[in-house]
Design a protein around this motif. Structure first.
Motif, short mmCIF file in Angstrom:
data_model
loop_
_atom_site.label_atom_id
_atom_site.label_comp_id
_atom_site.label_asym_id
_atom_site.label_seq_id
_atom_site.Cartn_x
_atom_site.Cartn_y
_atom_site.Cartn_z
N MET A 1 2.96 7.36 7.11
CA MET A 1 2.26 6.54 6.16
C MET A 1 3.20 5.49 5.55
O MET A 1 2.80 4.36 5.32
N LYS A 2 4.45 5.90 5.30
CA LYS A 2 5.40 4.97 4.71
C LYS A 2 5.70 3.80 5.64
O LYS A 2 5.87 2.66 5.19
N LYS A 3 5.75 4.09 6.95
CA LYS A 3 5.99 3.01 7.92
C LYS A 3 4.86 1.99 7.89
O LYS A 3 5.10 0.79 7.96
N ILE A 4 3.63 2.47 7.78
CA ILE A 4 2.47 1.56 7.73
C ILE A 4 2.55 0.68 6.49
O ILE A 4 2.27 -0.52 6.55
N ILE A 5 2.95 1.25 5.38
CA ILE A 5 3.07 0.49 4.13
C ILE A 5 4.08 -0.64 4.30
O ILE A 5 3.81 -1.79 3.94
N TRP A 6 5.24 -0.33 4.86
CA TRP A 6 6.28 -1.35 4.99
C TRP A 6 5.98 -2.36 6.10
O TRP A 6 6.37 -3.54 5.99
N ILE A 7 5.30 -1.92 7.14
CA ILE A 7 4.87 -2.88 8.18
C ILE A 7 3.84 -3.85 7.60
O ILE A 7 3.91 -5.07 7.83
N ALA A 8 2.90 -3.33 6.81
CA ALA A 8 1.91 -4.18 6.16
C ALA A 8 2.58 -5.14 5.18
O ALA A 8 2.24 -6.32 5.10
N PHE A 9 3.57 -4.63 4.42
CA PHE A 9 4.31 -5.49 3.49
C PHE A 9 5.02 -6.61 4.25
O PHE A 9 4.97 -7.77 3.83
N ALA A 10 5.69 -6.27 5.35
CA ALA A 10 6.42 -7.27 6.13
C ALA A 10 5.47 -8.31 6.70
O ALA A 10 5.76 -9.52 6.69
#
Length: 132
Positions: A1-10
């Motif tokens: 889930m954390k990876k999705i958050i940071w990919i969306a942020f990027a």
């Protein structure tokens, strides 16, 4: 889930940065074009404009002549102001990047909060946790 958050942020950060950069470049181009433009103030031949026939019953011809002279004066004044539009590009660019920074800070805060919530959720869902 954390990876999705940071990919969306990027992805959002890249899109926002590209949009701001493109908009500021277009704004600078438009302002440079305006700075080199000239409104035909002194070249306007006011004798060629004839007021419409219906206006004679509603408006005094002397008032129309003064309105026409006022518009020519405004066009001449605009020619004095238009070159300053080129110098506005720097100010608008600075304000645009400051706005970009505030939005990026907001995106970062949202991503950090979501990251924290995702970590808290993972800790709460961990096996062997005692419920009191």
């Amino acid at each position: 889930m954390k990876k999705i958050i940071w990919i969306a942020f990027a992805a959002l950060a890249a899109l926002w940065t590209g949009l701001v950069a493109l908009t500021l470049q277009l704004t600078d181009w438009v302002l440079a074009s305006i700075a080199t433009a000239q409104v035909p103030g002194t070249a306007i031949d006011t004798s060629q404009w004839i007021p419409p026939a219906w206006a004679a019953a509603w408006v005094d011809p002397a008032w129309l002549a003064s309105l026409q002279a006022g518009l020519v004066w405004a066009a001449q004044g605009l020619n004095q102001v238009l070159p300053f539009a080129g110098s506005l590009g720097t100010l608008i660019t600075v304000l645009g990047w400051i706005c970009w920074g505030f939005i990026m800070a907001g995106l970062l805060v949202v991503a950090l909060i979501l990251h924290w919530l995702a970590g808290k959720r993972e800790r709460d869902a961990a096996p062997g946790r005692q419920v009191v």
